[in-house]
Motif scaffolding. Structure first.
Motif, PDB file in Angstrom:
ATOM      1  N   TYR A 126       0.814  -1.174   0.044  1.00  0.00           N
ATOM      2  CA  TYR A 126       0.133  -0.035  -0.086  1.00  0.00           C
ATOM      3  C   TYR A 126       0.937   1.225   0.090  1.00  0.00           C
ATOM      4  O   TYR A 126       0.344   2.361   0.400  1.00  0.00           O
ATOM      5  CB  TYR A 126      -0.903   0.115   1.355  1.00  0.00           C
ATOM      6  N   PRO A 147      -2.610   1.601   5.950  1.00  0.00           N
ATOM      7  CA  PRO A 147      -2.142   0.322   5.169  1.00  0.00           C
ATOM      8  C   PRO A 147      -3.145  -0.884   5.743  1.00  0.00           C
ATOM      9  O   PRO A 147      -3.604  -1.664   4.764  1.00  0.00           O
ATOM     10  CB  PRO A 147      -0.830   0.029   5.509  1.00  0.00           C
ATOM     11  N   LEU A 150      -6.739  -0.160   4.315  1.00  0.00           N
ATOM     12  CA  LEU A 150      -6.921  -0.731   2.970  1.00  0.00           C
ATOM     13  C   LEU A 150      -6.989  -2.029   2.625  1.00  0.00           C
ATOM     14  O   LEU A 150      -7.466  -2.732   1.769  1.00  0.00           O
ATOM     15  CB  LEU A 150      -5.760   0.244   2.056  1.00  0.00           C
ATOM     16  N   PHE A 182       0.620   6.959  -2.506  1.00  0.00           N
ATOM     17  CA  PHE A 182      -0.571   6.031  -2.703  1.00  0.00           C
ATOM     18  C   PHE A 182      -1.842   6.763  -3.411  1.00  0.00           C
ATOM     19  O   PHE A 182      -2.890   6.405  -3.357  1.00  0.00           O
ATOM     20  CB  PHE A 182      -0.912   5.472  -1.514  1.00  0.00           C
TER      21      PHE A 182
END
Length: 819
Positions: A531, A560, A563, A660
């Protein structure tokens, strides 16, 4: 630990105190007595008798008719033992006596018997039938006149062996009380509990240097190491009282050398180990093992050592696992004539690791783990030397030692007022001093308000504050003397400001359709790399021995894990959801110490919106940047921060830091007047990462530092405000502006131009780009709310205010055209 009443009575007079009283008082003071065991001899009514005649049995080749003299009274017994001779004094059991069955071990009572046609008036007894062990090596009848001088005939065997009903206490010392792993330590407790003097003084003998070299190569594992050299020993069974006492404590007698070291360990709480002197080449050192090094211990098991194993070694080879288990290559045997007797202080934490490194825990290591008295090492060694000289005819040749066997002085001032404040009861100063002195604390001085004490060496590990002295006084005086009282509560419990803020955050997120999730605080490189989280290795807090590489580091961000939850739900068919998490992130800011962990914990709020808007009014309309931004704006408004929050598009540095995130549909979040650094971010997941995760719809994510948010919220007290009598009115205005113009710029102009007495708010409710709008521009529509709390607004006043706002917008926003 098991300890006998008889042994305790040697150090403190317990006459007149029942075993039940002892057990109760020890338990109430903190040393639990799990069981009181009454141990009796395994036989009864056994007398001493002399063999005066042995005849063959008329009907059996392997049996004898033995005539016994019981001091003027003769008895005839049928016996099959082969080790009997005329003149021997043996134990005799008559009809009605009780002995043990050699096959089953169960006790039975002798009855009249006729063996092969001849009456037997009892039996001659072996040590197994009497429940005795190691009294003689040969099988057969126990020969008493070989073991004892001047044995009287017709004497009770219990009296000859000095056996009586033994009372054994099974105690369970706590992990911080190494001093209670000894007879003297428990006797000291009883001395204080029953206010009876302790009959014990440390031994001291003339100390001379032995022709032996000792060295400590691992000072963190061993603070003090000594070896006493004793020569020309005679190995034989230990005295009966030693065998009886160590047996009562759960140990098996072996020989006088081993039994004496065990006896002193039980008595003083200080483990010792005897090496065969002739197998050591005049040298021993304490060191850590090399990884993979091996040692065969006394139980004939080859143990693979690690770098945490503490060894006692010669210059060439290891001979003992220090404080845990002896090595087979240096153990004493029947041919041993000279010994090197070890007395040492191994630190508790290294000894625990050393024992674990080989998967073995001994009586010695259990004491070192709790912490022994370093100042008792030498007195205990002197005690062993004394016993070996007396019961093994040993020649003492001297002692070699290295390290420091003295503790630093710990002095504590005890205030009389503190005892009453903490315990709620009055305890006279004289009684407090009496208790502490009975426990071994030395009174250094006193006045009517306080007293000063020196902590004894065996308590320096767990007594170092005034409250510790109060606890000692309270437990000996009796916790049951403290009268239960309901505390006076002048003020009820209150919810802290911090908790109220967190509650507001939770309520807001839940009200906007978010589900709370909780993820692990541990992450791994795989998760962070997937991520695109830039893990700061300098500030990372690593797990020393992780169970998995996926859980090796304390997290530095929440998204992270968030996600990863999104990915898992999406892969399992969930297409529309909203998640949020409040959790801690961790950063190493300095080296750890006793006073500071070196870590900084920061609470953060992270959330996401995925899929369609969950509202029937929107049907299947997709979420966008403004959906998630609106949620955050509502949250900041609830917290009273809406006027200080700034959403700023990503700049070049932000794009690098948030790889990201979508560079054009994301923003940083800052608080005006707080600091220059953003407190978080919000926006759309980067399309490349979204494609990599195989998402076919947009994901919007945010993360903010709620520590900064809470510290910026001003605590407020709710005040009554009269509801306005006159209603508010709303007017809409629309205009076309450059695409780069932000909502913030528009609102600032509106607020600047509006009349503060009647202006209430302005909110954007529509943004349009596309057909009929020039490229590079956008259409925006705002709803203006006006209200006068003292009178009704007229159409003329309203229109004049709106015209003033429009004029201000045209003048201050370049390129703005009204629609």
């Amino acid at each position: 630990m098991q300890v006998s009443y008889e042994w305790l009575n040697e150090f403190v007079d317990l006459v007149g105190i029942t075993p039940e009283e002892i057990a109760h008082n020890l338990t109430m003071s903190g040393l639990e007595v799990e069981e009181i065991e009454h141990k009796k001899p395994s036989f009864s009514n056994i007398r001493t008798a002399k063999i005066i005649k042995i005849d063959n049995h008329p009907n059996a080749d392997k049996l004898h008719l033995v005539t016994l003299d019981l001091g003027g009274v003769e008895k005839r017994v049928v016996c099959g033992a082969q080790n009997i001779e005329v003149g021997q004094i043996i134990p005799y059991a008559s009809v009605g006596s009780k002995v043990l069955d050699r096959k089953t071990g169960e006790q039975f009572e002798l009855t009249p018997a006729v063996i092969r046609g001849v009456e037997s008036q009892g039996m001659l007894c072996s040590q197994d039938e009497l429940g005795l062990s190691n009294m003689q090596e040969e099988d057969g009848i126990l020969i008493l006149n070989r073991l004892f001088d001047n044995v009287e005939l017709n004497q009770s065997l219990e009296k000859l062996l000095n056996l009586s009903d033994e009372i054994i206490f099974h105690t369970a010392p706590t992990a911080n009380r190494g001093d209670q792993m000894s007879v003297i330590g428990i006797a000291r407790e009883l001395s204080a509990l029953f206010n009876r003097p302790l009959k014990f003084e440390k031994l001291n003998i003339e100390d001379k240097k032995a022709d032996f070299e000792v060295e400590i190569k691992a000072p963190d594992a061993c603070k003090f190491y000594s070896v006493a050299v004793l020569k020309n020993l005679e190995i034989k069974p230990s005295p009966d009282f030693i065998q009886r006492r160590i047996t009562a404590c759960g140990m098996r007698p072996i020989n006088n050398i081993v039994d004496i070291t065990n006896y002193v360990m039980l008595e003083y709480g200080t483990p010792q180990h005897a090496f065969d002197y002739d197998k050591l080449n005049g040298y021993l050192s304490v060191r850590y093992a090399q990884e993979g090094e091996k040692l065969t211990t006394i139980d004939e098991v080859e143990r693979k050592l690690t770098s945490q194993s503490v060894l006692i070694a010669t210059k060439d080879t290891p001979v003992c696992l220090g404080g845990v288990f002896g090595g087979m290559n240096s153990e004493i045997d029947d041919n041993t004539k000279n010994i090197a007797l070890e007395g040492a202080y191994f630190t508790s934490h290294t000894n625990r690791k050393s024992a674990r490194s080989v998967g073995y825990r001994s009586d010695a290591s259990s004491r070192f783990e709790r912490g022994i008295d370093i100042e008792m090492v030498m007195p205990a060694l002197y005690r062993s030397i004394e016993l070996l000289q007396k019961y093994a005819n040993a020649e003492f040749c001297g002692i070699s030692k290295t390290g420091n066997d003295q503790n630093e002085n710990v002095e504590i001032t005890l205030r009389n007022s503190e005892i009453k404040r903490i315990m709620g009861i009055e305890i006279e100063q004289a009684r407090s001093i009496e208790i502490l002195e009975n426990l071994g604390f030395e009174l250094l001085g006193k006045n009517e308000l306080a007293a000063k004490f020196k902590v004894p060496s065996y308590r320096v590990d767990d007594v170092y504050r005034e409250i510790d002295l109060i606890e000692e006084i309270s437990r000996i005086d009796g916790f049951d003397k403290v009268t239960p009282q309901i505390p006076n509560i002048s003020q009820g419990a209150q919810i802290s400001f911090d908790t109220r803020c967190i509650k507001t955050i939770n309520e807001t997120m839940l009200s906007y359709g978010f589900d709370e999730i909780i993820t692990s605080s541990l992450v791994g490189n795989n998760l962070c790399n997937t991520y695109l989280q830039p893990l700061d290795e300098v500030c990372a807090i690593k797990v020393q021995n992780p169970h998995s590489e996926d859980y090796s580091t304390l997290r530095q961000a929440l998204y992270p894990s968030l996600l990863d939850v999104v990915k898992n739900n999406y892969d399992n068919g969930q297409k529309n959801f909203r998640f949020y998490e409040i959790g801690k992130t961790y950063f190493r800011i300095q080296e750890a110490s006793e006073d500071n962990s070196g870590a900084k914990e920061i609470r953060k709020l992270s959330g996401c919106i995925f899929g369609n808007k969950q509202n029937a009014l929107y049907k299947k309309e997709q979420n966008d940047f403004y959906t998630i931004k609106g949620v955050l704006e509502a949250l900041f408004e609830k917290l009273g921060l809406s006027k200080r929050i700034v959403f700023a598009p990503f700049n070049e540095n932000d794009i690098k830091n948030y790889e990201f995130m979508h560079p054009a549909q994301s923003a940083t979040i800052s608080i005006l007047g707080k600091n220059k650094e953003p407190i978080g971010f919000v926006g759309k997941l980067h399309p490349i990462l979204s494609d990599k995760l195989k998402f076919n719809q947009a994901l919007y994510v945010f993360e903010i530092n709620i520590e900064e948010v809470i510290s910026s919220v001003a605590p407020s007290v709710s005040k009554f405000k009269k509801l306005p009598v006159f209603g508010a009115v709303q007017r809409d205005i629309a205009f076309v502006v450059e695409k780069t113009v932000t909502n913030d710029e528009i609102n600032k102009v509106i607020k600047k131009c509006a009349d503060k007495n009647i202006f209430k708010s302005s909110k954007v409710f529509d943004i349009y780009e596309g057909e009929n709008i020039e490229q590079g521009k956008k259409s925006m529509a705002y709803r203006i709310t006006l209200q006068n709390e003292n009178q009704t607004l007229t159409d003329e006043t309203i229109q004049a205010e709106i015209n003033k706002i429009k004029l201000g917008l045209e003048k201050n926003i370049i390129g703005l055209t009204l629609r």
